[in-house]
Scaffold this motif. Structure first.
Motif, PDB file in Angstrom:
ATOM      1  N   GLU A   1       3.205  -0.161  -6.006  1.00  0.00           N
ATOM      2  CA  GLU A   1       2.779  -0.776  -7.263  1.00  0.00           C
ATOM      3  C   GLU A   1       3.745  -1.857  -7.701  1.00  0.00           C
ATOM      4  O   GLU A   1       3.336  -2.958  -8.102  1.00  0.00           O
ATOM      5  CB  GLU A   1       2.655   0.301  -8.349  1.00  0.00           C
ATOM      6  CG  GLU A   1       1.537   1.310  -8.101  1.00  0.00           C
ATOM      7  CD  GLU A   1       1.651   2.539  -8.971  1.00  0.00           C
ATOM      8  OE1 GLU A   1       0.678   3.311  -9.032  1.00  0.00           O
ATOM      9  OE2 GLU A   1       2.732   2.743  -9.587  1.00  0.00           O
TER      10      GLU A   1
ATOM     11  N   THR B   1      -3.169  -0.375 -17.478  1.00  0.00           N
ATOM     12  CA  THR B   1      -3.246  -1.301 -16.347  1.00  0.00           C
ATOM     13  C   THR B   1      -3.680  -2.685 -16.794  1.00  0.00           C
ATOM     14  O   THR B   1      -3.233  -3.697 -16.238  1.00  0.00           O
ATOM     15  CB  THR B   1      -4.232  -0.762 -15.297  1.00  0.00           C
ATOM     16  OG1 THR B   1      -3.784   0.522 -14.861  1.00  0.00           O
ATOM     17  CG2 THR B   1      -4.303  -1.693 -14.102  1.00  0.00           C
TER      18      THR B   1
ATOM     19  N   ARG C   1      -6.117  -0.428  -6.737  1.00  0.00           N
ATOM     20  CA  ARG C   1      -5.512   0.397  -7.783  1.00  0.00           C
ATOM     21  C   ARG C   1      -6.220   0.201  -9.121  1.00  0.00           C
ATOM     22  O   ARG C   1      -6.318   1.139  -9.917  1.00  0.00           O
ATOM     23  CB  ARG C   1      -4.020   0.064  -7.903  1.00  0.00           C
ATOM     24  CG  ARG C   1      -3.201   0.492  -6.684  1.00  0.00           C
ATOM     25  CD  ARG C   1      -1.715   0.332  -6.918  1.00  0.00           C
ATOM     26  NE  ARG C   1      -0.953   0.856  -5.787  1.00  0.00           N
ATOM     27  CZ  ARG C   1      -0.414   0.102  -4.824  1.00  0.00           C
ATOM     28  NH1 ARG C   1      -0.545  -1.226  -4.874  1.00  0.00           N
ATOM     29  NH2 ARG C   1       0.248   0.649  -3.824  1.00  0.00           N
TER      30      ARG C   1
ATOM     31  N   TYR D   1       0.817  -1.221   0.000  1.00  0.00           N
ATOM     32  CA  TYR D   1       0.000   0.000   0.000  1.00  0.00           C
ATOM     33  C   TYR D   1       0.846   1.264   0.000  1.00  0.00           C
ATOM     34  O   TYR D   1       0.302   2.368   0.023  1.00  0.00           O
ATOM     35  CB  TYR D   1      -0.903   0.019   1.231  1.00  0.00           C
ATOM     36  CG  TYR D   1      -1.822  -1.175   1.337  1.00  0.00           C
ATOM     37  CD1 TYR D   1      -2.951  -1.288   0.533  1.00  0.00           C
ATOM     38  CD2 TYR D   1      -1.564  -2.203   2.244  1.00  0.00           C
ATOM     39  CE1 TYR D   1      -3.797  -2.372   0.633  1.00  0.00           C
ATOM     40  CE2 TYR D   1      -2.406  -3.307   2.350  1.00  0.00           C
ATOM     41  CZ  TYR D   1      -3.509  -3.380   1.544  1.00  0.00           C
ATOM     42  OH  TYR D   1      -4.350  -4.466   1.627  1.00  0.00           O
TER      43      TYR D   1
ATOM     44  N   LEU E   1      -0.088   8.780 -12.740  1.00  0.00           N
ATOM     45  CA  LEU E   1      -1.158   7.804 -12.545  1.00  0.00           C
ATOM     46  C   LEU E   1      -2.135   7.805 -13.719  1.00  0.00           C
ATOM     47  O   LEU E   1      -2.602   6.745 -14.152  1.00  0.00           O
ATOM     48  CB  LEU E   1      -1.894   8.102 -11.233  1.00  0.00           C
ATOM     49  CG  LEU E   1      -1.088   7.885  -9.947  1.00  0.00           C
ATOM     50  CD1 LEU E   1      -1.900   8.345  -8.739  1.00  0.00           C
ATOM     51  CD2 LEU E   1      -0.682   6.431  -9.791  1.00  0.00           C
TER      52      LEU E   1
ATOM     53  N   ASN F   1      -3.688  -4.368  -5.338  1.00  0.00           N
ATOM     54  CA  ASN F   1      -3.812  -4.300  -6.797  1.00  0.00           C
ATOM     55  C   ASN F   1      -5.259  -4.078  -7.225  1.00  0.00           C
ATOM     56  O   ASN F   1      -5.531  -3.370  -8.201  1.00  0.00           O
ATOM     57  CB  ASN F   1      -3.271  -5.585  -7.426  1.00  0.00           C
ATOM     58  CG  ASN F   1      -1.754  -5.667  -7.346  1.00  0.00           C
ATOM     59  OD1 ASN F   1      -1.080  -4.645  -7.268  1.00  0.00           O
ATOM     60  ND2 ASN F   1      -1.218  -6.866  -7.371  1.00  0.00           N
TER      61      ASN F   1
ATOM     62  N   CYS G   1      -7.461  10.537  -7.504  1.00  0.00           N
ATOM     63  CA  CYS G   1      -6.174  10.089  -6.945  1.00  0.00           C
ATOM     64  C   CYS G   1      -6.082  10.388  -5.451  1.00  0.00           C
ATOM     65  O   CYS G   1      -5.569   9.569  -4.681  1.00  0.00           O
ATOM     66  CB  CYS G   1      -5.023  10.754  -7.695  1.00  0.00           C
ATOM     67  SG  CYS G   1      -4.871  10.258  -9.425  1.00  0.00           S
TER      68      CYS G   1
ATOM     69  N   LEU H   1      -5.360   3.989   0.553  1.00  0.00           N
ATOM     70  CA  LEU H   1      -4.147   3.173   0.609  1.00  0.00           C
ATOM     71  C   LEU H   1      -3.310   3.505   1.833  1.00  0.00           C
ATOM     72  O   LEU H   1      -2.779   2.605   2.501  1.00  0.00           O
ATOM     73  CB  LEU H   1      -3.329   3.373  -0.668  1.00  0.00           C
ATOM     74  CG  LEU H   1      -3.938   2.816  -1.965  1.00  0.00           C
ATOM     75  CD1 LEU H   1      -3.134   3.284  -3.174  1.00  0.00           C
ATOM     76  CD2 LEU H   1      -3.984   1.296  -1.917  1.00  0.00           C
TER      77      LEU H   1
ATOM     78  N   ARG I   1      -9.203   2.391  -9.039  1.00  0.00           N
ATOM     79  CA  ARG I   1      -8.797   3.780  -9.293  1.00  0.00           C
ATOM     80  C   ARG I   1      -8.468   3.985 -10.765  1.00  0.00           C
ATOM     81  O   ARG I   1      -8.890   4.973 -11.385  1.00  0.00           O
ATOM     82  CB  ARG I   1      -7.583   4.110  -8.425  1.00  0.00           C
ATOM     83  CG  ARG I   1      -6.998   5.503  -8.644  1.00  0.00           C
ATOM     84  CD  ARG I   1      -5.567   5.569  -8.148  1.00  0.00           C
ATOM     85  NE  ARG I   1      -4.706   4.656  -8.897  1.00  0.00           N
ATOM     86  CZ  ARG I   1      -3.500   4.271  -8.472  1.00  0.00           C
ATOM     87  NH1 ARG I   1      -3.036   4.689  -7.316  1.00  0.00           N
ATOM     88  NH2 ARG I   1      -2.772   3.456  -9.209  1.00  0.00           N
ATOM     89  N   ASP I   2      -7.723   3.053 -11.340  1.00  0.00           N
ATOM     90  CA  ASP I   2      -7.311   3.196 -12.739  1.00  0.00           C
ATOM     91  C   ASP I   2      -8.493   3.116 -13.688  1.00  0.00           C
ATOM     92  O   ASP I   2      -8.467   3.704 -14.781  1.00  0.00           O
ATOM     93  CB  ASP I   2      -6.273   2.127 -13.090  1.00  0.00           C
ATOM     94  CG  ASP I   2      -4.956   2.343 -12.353  1.00  0.00           C
ATOM     95  OD1 ASP I   2      -4.735   3.471 -11.882  1.00  0.00           O
ATOM     96  OD2 ASP I   2      -4.157   1.388 -12.247  1.00  0.00           O
TER      97      ASP I   2
ATOM     98  N   TYR J   1      -8.227   7.795  -3.391  1.00  0.00           N
ATOM     99  CA  TYR J   1      -7.633   6.461  -3.284  1.00  0.00           C
ATOM    100  C   TYR J   1      -6.300   6.499  -2.543  1.00  0.00           C
ATOM    101  O   TYR J   1      -5.913   5.509  -1.902  1.00  0.00           O
ATOM    102  CB  TYR J   1      -7.462   5.854  -4.678  1.00  0.00           C
ATOM    103  CG  TYR J   1      -8.745   5.262  -5.205  1.00  0.00           C
ATOM    104  CD1 TYR J   1      -9.113   3.972  -4.882  1.00  0.00           C
ATOM    105  CD2 TYR J   1      -9.600   6.011  -6.019  1.00  0.00           C
ATOM    106  CE1 TYR J   1     -10.303   3.432  -5.351  1.00  0.00           C
ATOM    107  CE2 TYR J   1     -10.786   5.478  -6.495  1.00  0.00           C
ATOM    108  CZ  TYR J   1     -11.133   4.181  -6.154  1.00  0.00           C
ATOM    109  OH  TYR J   1     -12.305   3.644  -6.614  1.00  0.00           O
TER     110      TYR J   1
ATOM    111  N   ASP K   1       3.555   4.363  -0.993  1.00  0.00           N
ATOM    112  CA  ASP K   1       3.959   5.179  -2.127  1.00  0.00           C
ATOM    113  C   ASP K   1       5.457   5.445  -1.994  1.00  0.00           C
ATOM    114  O   ASP K   1       6.128   4.804  -1.203  1.00  0.00           O
ATOM    115  CB  ASP K   1       3.153   6.484  -2.169  1.00  0.00           C
ATOM    116  CG  ASP K   1       3.039   7.138  -0.798  1.00  0.00           C
ATOM    117  OD1 ASP K   1       4.041   7.122  -0.059  1.00  0.00           O
ATOM    118  OD2 ASP K   1       1.960   7.649  -0.451  1.00  0.00           O
TER     119      ASP K   1
END
Length: 554
Positions: free
Chosen positions: A71, A462, A111, A40, A455, A108, A204, A211, A114-115, A207, A42
């Protein structure tokens, strides 16, 4: 693999199930949650390289597509531990690898959600106004390339490019040499991406907070479990979910394997380096002259030691002491120190990654010299909530008339401090506007403009991970890979951990010797020399010091 089908019914991934954060196995939660929190996180992926230099990160073709730490870690762990072509894994002692993998799957999935939203934004503003989006992306890519290649100050040139694009957008809005439809389109072409950026920034930010809350929750003990609905088959033909479910079951079975690998000075993979060794080797002579020794085998001695080690948690005083240890017979294979992969045995002697009992006994009795796998009896303590793993191993060998009992100590330290750092808000110290000699701290947004652009650029790709890996680079984990040992540090810098390791040696050694002397006495063997040697070792082990026992000065 033979017998593995019997395991499939033992795992229940019911819809909505969560990974428990406490329970019978909660003695290992600190190390488990620290590793799981990486999914999780960054920040730059290069931090993982600093934690273990054997970790490799391929250079991105375009830095705009490079992944961050969370990621890269979540994808690499998921592919390495659940992939169809994965190699054998090293057991993660003091850790629950299945829980870590489930958190990677959950991260994942978050994400991807989000993606999916960012892809909609890119579809609306990227396809309809593609020339303008490409200009903005080109400016950000130029800024990242220059800043990464020549230092942070060079990013000013990229900032100038972005400023020029902004000025150009203003000019297009105010005055344009074209008229009609193309005049309107060219005006909107450079302004629309800014509107899309504002929308993407809100997505962004939302999310990112989710995270980070999961990251902090895992390290503070207040986090929620990892929901993995993709591992729950919803129909008989749901092959993807069924594959994930079976691979998670295989992962749990491999974690329970009794087959380990000795990699030279690295020690036994997963257990840590060998820091101490004590030997009891004397001649087998009858207790009474003119008589013969009652026949016995190495397995008889190993089994007696096993029974004695299970009593270590008992003490004559009503005070503290050892927690309940894990006592297990191990089959150990030698691999090269620089080996990049290992292979687990297969055949009728193996069931669900475990060597069967009759084969363990045969190796203990027969394979004591020359090539082949070896038998070790291990007693293991998982301490400090999984951050410290102490393993004492015992080998029994009989060569000619000499019985040799060897006790060795292995220690696996805490996970790297990178995994135990909690998220902190992004702040900046500035001077006050009026009382300029004083400063104040302001909180910055979690997601800045370059991160929103990164992002958003990655989002449409993705669903094509191989293309994303090619463009942005990927993380390659150290091999032979095991979640716990590749990120473990040395325990000797912690005074209390070092004390726990050194204190373990004396009672374990004495328990082993007591069991050996009893077996010898019951089988008519003279224990005089063994007892004298045991007493000498008992005195020496009280001054046990950590050494590089696997490094031979020869």
């Amino acid at each position: 693999m033979a017998g593995f089908d019997d395991l499939e019914g033992a795992y229940d991934f019911s819809p909505g199930a969560q990974v428990p954060l406490t329970g019978a196995g909660s003695g290992q939660t600190a190390a488990t949650h620290a590793l799981a929190s990486a999914a999780y996180r960054d920040g730059p992926v290069t931090a993982l390289v600093e934690a273990n230099p054997e970790t490799k990160v391929s250079a991105p073709k375009f830095s705009l597509f490079e992944p961050n730490l969370g990621e890269a870690f979540a994808r690499a762990v998921q592919v390495r531990m659940l992939g169809g072509a994965r190699k054998a894994l090293i057991q993660s002692f003091g850790c629950e690898p299945q829980t870590v993998v489930e958190h990677c799957l959950a991260a994942n999935r978050i994400r991807r959600q989000r993606d999916a939203r960012l892809t909609v934004v890119m579809g609306i503003f990227g396809l309809l106004f593609l020339p303008g989006v490409l200009l903005w992306l080109g400016g950000f890519q130029l800024r990242r390339t220059l800043a990464g290649a020549q230092g942070r100050r060079t990013g000013a040139l990229g900032a100038v490019v972005l400023a020029a694009l902004g000025v150009l957008a203003v000019i297009f809005v105010i005055r344009l040499p074209f008229t009609g439809f193309w005049a309107i389109y060219l005006r909107v072409m450079l302004v629309a991406p800014v509107v899309g950026w504002l929308w993407a920034k809100q997505i962004c930010e939302r999310y990112a907070k989710d995270l980070r809350s999961r990251w902090e929750g895992l390290l503070t003990g207040g986090g929620i479990g990892a929901k993995i609905p993709e591992a729950v088959p919803h129909a008989p033909g749901d092959a993807g979910a069924e594959t994930i479910r079976l691979n998670l079951a295989k992962l749990a079975a491999e974690q329970r394997s009794n087959f380990a690998f000795y990699a030279g000075t690295k020690g036994i993979l997963g257990m840590g380096t060998r820091w101490g060794s004590w030997h009891l080797a004397e001649e087998l002579t009858p207790a009474e002259p003119g008589t013969e020794i009652h026949p016995f085998r190495s397995w008889d001695v190993a089994r007696a030691i096993h029974d004695q080690l299970r009593m270590l948690e008992r003490t004559p005083l009503h005070t503290g002491g050892f927690p309940k240890p894990s006592v297990q017979h191990w089959i150990v294979s030698h691999v090269g120190e620089g080996a990049t992969e290992v292979a687990r045995p297969e055949g009728q002697e193996v069931d669900a990654y475990r060597v069967k009992d009759f084969e363990v006994q045969r190796i203990c009795n027969e394979q004591q010299f020359d090539s082949g796998n070896r038998h070790y009896l291990g007693v293991q303590f998982v301490l400090w909530d999984g951050q410290l793993v102490i393993t004492m191993l015992v080998t029994v060998t009989v060569l000619h008339h000499t019985l040799r009992i060897e006790v060795t100590g292995h220690a696996l330290g805490p996970v790297h401090s990178l995994f135990t750092t909690k998220p902190s808000p992004k702040t900046k110290t500035v001077s006050k506007s009026v009382r300029f000699w004083e400063t104040k701290e302001i909180t910055l947004p979690l997601i800045d403009t370059p991160e929103v652009v990164r992002l958003s650029a990655r989002a449409p790709l993705t669903w094509f991970p191989s293309i994303l890996d090619f463009l942005g680079g990927k993380l390659t984990l150290p091999e032979p890979f095991g979640l716990r040992h590749v990120w473990a540090g040395k325990p000797w810098s912690n005074r209390f951990m070092a004390d726990d390791i050194l204190r373990t040696a004396t009672p374990v050694l004495r328990a082993v010797h007591a069991a050996v002397l009893k077996v010898l006495k019951d089988n008519g063997v003279s224990t005089e020399n063994f007892g004298a040697r045991s007493g000498a070792l008992s005195g020496l082990v009280q001054a046990a010091e950590p050494k590089r026992a696997d490094v031979y000065d020869a």
